[in-house]
Design a protein around this motif. Structure first.
Motif, mmCIF file in Angstrom:
data_model
loop_
_atom_site.group_PDB
_atom_site.id
_atom_site.type_symbol
_atom_site.label_atom_id
_atom_site.label_comp_id
_atom_site.label_asym_id
_atom_site.label_seq_id
_atom_site.Cartn_x
_atom_site.Cartn_y
_atom_site.Cartn_z
ATOM 1 N N HIS A 262 -2.335 -4.288 -2.303
ATOM 2 C CA HIS A 262 -2.651 -5.211 -3.388
ATOM 3 C C HIS A 262 -1.954 -6.557 -3.263
ATOM 4 C CE1 HIS A 262 -3.437 -1.168 -5.342
ATOM 5 N NE2 HIS A 262 -4.588 -1.810 -5.501
ATOM 6 N N ARG B 262 -4.853 1.320 -0.603
ATOM 7 C CA ARG B 262 -5.120 -0.106 -0.842
ATOM 8 C C ARG B 262 -3.826 -0.917 -0.777
ATOM 9 N NH1 ARG B 262 -8.118 2.042 -5.333
ATOM 10 N NH2 ARG B 262 -10.359 2.097 -4.941
ATOM 11 N N GLY C 189 0.800 -1.226 0.000
ATOM 12 C CA GLY C 189 0.000 0.000 0.000
ATOM 13 C C GLY C 189 0.822 1.259 0.000
#
Length: 550
Positions: free
Chosen positions: A309, A307, A292
Motif C-alpha cells: 500500500h 498488497r 505488504g
C-alpha cells in the motif's frame, strides 16, 4: 260400609292413580330423568389454549394469524367416516385409535366443517405460512411450551394469554349427545390477553430474509435503527422450520444457531476500534510505509493478497484495510488502550435482549498476553484476529455508535408486554443504559473515513443506488478447512446508510464460507436499497397487512 264412604275412597284412589300416571309421563318426557334412566353422563373436552402473540413495531401480529380447526367427534353418528377426509395425515392414526370411544373428543381438521353440520372450533397455528424471524422468535416443544428464543423468554406471559376453553356435552351411555342438547363452549378460566411487542419491522425483516435467501446461504443480516438501537431486522441462515425441527437436527447444518447472537472471528471490521483508540491517544497523525508485510517478533504478517500500500495514514489505511499499518499502530497504542476502547464500544460483554435471553459475550484477549514489545498476540488483535471473537450484534452496536455521534446504544429487540386488544404497553422492557463510546468529534471524523471506504476504498461494492453509505469490510480466518484443505473464512461488512445523517446501521456476515458468490458488501448495498424503498412508510395506518407471506 256406607255408600258415601265407598264413593269417597274410590275417588281418593282415582286421584292417586292420576297423580302417579302424570308423574310417570313427566319423568318419561323429561330429558334429565331420561338421561338418568339411560346412563346419562357429562363430558368436558379442553381446547388447546391459545398462546399470546408477538407483534412487530407497528402492531402487526407475527404469530397466530392462521386459523387451526378442531372438530368434535361424537360416537354413534358416523363422525369417523365424515371426518376422515378432513383430518391431516398425522392425525388420522389418532382418529382411528379413538374410533370406539364412548365420549366425544376433539380432532384437528383442515378446515371449518360447520357448513357440513359438524361442530367445529377455531384455534390458531403458531407460525405464519412462511415463518418470520424464526431464530429470534424460537420454537415450541411437542406440548406447545417455548423452549428457545423469545418463545422461551416470555413463556409465562404467552402461556397465560388465551382463555382456557372447553367443550361440554351431555351424552348417553353410548357417548352420543342426549336428545335436545348441543355441545356448549365454556370458559374455564379467563386469560390475560397479553402479548409481546418487538422492535422488528415486518417489512424490513421480510425484505432482508428475501435478500438472504437469494444471496446468503450461510450467515446473518442485522438492521438497527441508528437513533434508538432498536433492531428492525435479524436474519440468520440457514433457516429452519419451527414445525419440523427433526429435519434440521438430522441435517446437522447449523440451522438452529442464531448467528446474530453467536461469536465469530472479526477480522478487519475491528480496525474501527483501533481508529477510535488512535484518536483518543493522539496518534491520528501516525503514518506507515507499507511494503505488504511486517515482522513482529519471529512472526511475519502480511496484508491481504500481499498488497503493497505504500505510504498510508489512518484514513488511507482504513480505505485499503492495510494490516501492516494497524499492526504498527497497535504496537504504539499497546494492548491496554485497545482493550479499553473495545470495552467502551461494547465488546467482551453479553447483551441482554429479554428475560433470561442474551447474546454471547465474545472473547477479548487476556491483557497479560498482550504486554511487551513485538508481541504477536497484540499484532493479531490489531487487525481483528487471534483470541478475539465478537458477535454480529456487537459489531452492529459499534458501527452504530460511530454513526450516532459516539453514543453506544444498547441493542433492543423487545419493546415490552402489551395488551393484545388495545395494543397498549403494560410492561416496557428495560434495556441497559446508553453510554459514551467516543466523542462526537471522533465519531464525525470516523464517519467521513468510513464513507471514503465505500466511495474510494476497498468497500466500493457496498455503494447503494442512492444516499451513499459508510462502512468497513472484514475477512477473518476461522481455522476451518474443506476437504481440499482450503480454509473457510468469515466475510463481514458493517456500515450505515445514508451517508449523511445515517438512519440505519447494517451488518452482513457470511461465516465459515469459501469465496462467496456475492460479497457481504454487495449484500449490504441491496439491504440499503430495500431500506430506501421502504423509508418513511412505517406507520400503523400504512402497514396493517399481516405479514403472512414473503
Amino acid at each position: 260400609m256406607s255408600l258415601r264412604r265407598m264413593a269417597a275412597l274410590c275417588c281418593t284412589f282415582a286421584v292417586l292413580a292420576a297423580v302417579a300416571l302424570c308423574r310417570v309421563y313427566w319423568i318419561g318426557t323429561d330429558t334429565l330423568y331420561a338421561a338418568s334412566a339411560g346412563g346419562q353422563s357429562a363430558s368436558v373436552t379442553a381446547l388447546p389454549q391459545q398462546r399470546g402473540n408477538f407483534y412487530d413495531n407497528t402492531g402487526r401480529p407475527l404469530t397466530g394469524t392462521v386459523p387451526r380447526w378442531y372438530a368434535l367427534c361424537i360416537p354413534g353418528d358416523a363422525s369417523y367416516a365424515r371426518l376422515f377426509p378432513y383430518v391431516p395425515f398425522a392425525a388420522q392414526a389418532e382418529l382411528y385409535e379413538y374410533r370406539n370411544s364412548v365420549t366425544p373428543f376433539l380432532i384437528e381438521v383442515e378446515q371449518d366443517l360447520t357448513p357440513q353440520g359438524i361442530y367445529t372450533y377455531r384455534g390458531a397455528e403458531r407460525t405464519l405460512p412462511v415463518p418470520i424471524a424464526t431464530h429470534l422468535l424460537g420454537y415450541l416443544n411437542g406440548d406447545g411450551v417455548g423452549v428457545s428464543g423469545l418463545e422461551l423468554a416470555y413463556e409465562e406471559v404467552l402461556a397465560r394469554s388465551g382463555d382456557r376453553l372447553a367443550v361440554a356435552c351431555t351424552t348417553t351411555a353410548q357417548g352420543s349427545l342426549m336428545t335436545g342438547t348441543e355441545p356448549a363452549l365454556q370458559t374455564d378460566a379467563a386469560g390475560t390477553a397479553q402479548g409481546v411487542q418487538l422492535t422488528l419491522n415486518a417489512d424490513i425483516q421480510r425484505a432482508c430474509e428475501a435478500i438472504a435467501d437469494l444471496y446468503l446461504p450461510r450467515g446473518c443480516i442485522l438492521v438497527m435503527d441508528t437513533a434508538t438501537g432498536e433492531l428492525l431486522a435479524s436474519v440468520s441462515r440457514p433457516d429452519f422450520d419451527p414445525d419440523d425441527l427433526l429435519r434440521s437436527m438430522e441435517a446437522d447444518d447449523t440451522s438452529l444457531i442464531n448467528r446474530p447472537l453467536a461469536a465469530f472471528s472479526a477480522g478487519s471490521v475491528f480496525k474501527v476500534v483501533l481508529a477510535v483508540a488512535a484518536y483518543e491517544a493522539g496518534l491520528d497523525w501516525f503514518t506507515h510505509d507499507c511494503e505488504g508485510w511486517v515482522k513482529v517478533g519471529d512472526q511475519v504478517f502480511r496484508c491481504a493478497e500481499g498488497r503493497v500500500h505504500g505510504r498510508v495514514n489512518l484514513r488511507s489505511a482504513l480505505e485499503q484495510s492495510c494490516n501492516c499499518y494497524f499492526i504498527e499502530l497497535g504496537q504504539h497504542l499497546g494492548g491496554a488502550q485497545i482493550l479499553a476502547a473495545a470495552r467502551r464500544l461494547g465488546f467482551g460483554s453479553p447483551t441482554a435482549l429479554a428475560p433470561g435471553m442474551k447474546s454471547e459475550e465474545g472473547t477479548l484477549p487476556d491483557p497479560a498476553t498482550l504486554g511487551g514489545a513485538q508481541n504477536g498476540q497484540l499484532a493479531m488483535l490489531s487487525f481483528g484476529q487471534g483470541a478475539l471473537t465478537v458477535t454480529p450484534l456487537q459489531i452492529t452496536a459499534m458501527m452504530n455508535a460511530v454513526a450516532d455521534g459516539g453514543i453506544l446504544r444498547a441493542p433492543r429487540v423487545v419493546r415490552g408486554i402489551v395488551d393484545s386488544e388495545t395494543g397498549q404497553c403494560v410492561e416496557p422492557f428495560v434495556a441497559a443504559e446508553d453510554s459514551a463510546a467516543c466523542s462526537p468529534d471522533i465519531a464525525r471524523v470516523l464517519r467521513s473515513m468510513l464513507i471514503d471506504v465505500v466511495e474510494e476504498g476497498i468497500g466500493r461494492e457496498a455503494r447503494p443506488a442512492s444516499g451513499g453509505a459508510g462502512g468497513k469490510t472484514g475477512t477473518a480466518q476461522t481455522g476451518q478447512f474443506d476437504a481440499a484443505g482450503v480454509e473457510r473464512l468469515n466475510y463481514w461488512f458493517s456500515g450505515f446508510w445514508p451517508a449523511e445523517d445515517p438512519a440505519y446501521t447494517i451488518t452482513v456476515l457470511q461465516d465459515a464460507t469459501l469465496e462467496p458468490e456475492t460479497s457481504s458488501a454487495a449484500i449490504f448495498a441491496r439491504v440499503a436499497d430495500a431500506l430506501c424503498a421502504f423509508d418513511g412508510n412505517f406507520t400503523r395506518e400504512t402497514t396493517m397487512a399481516t405479514p403472512e407471506t414473503s
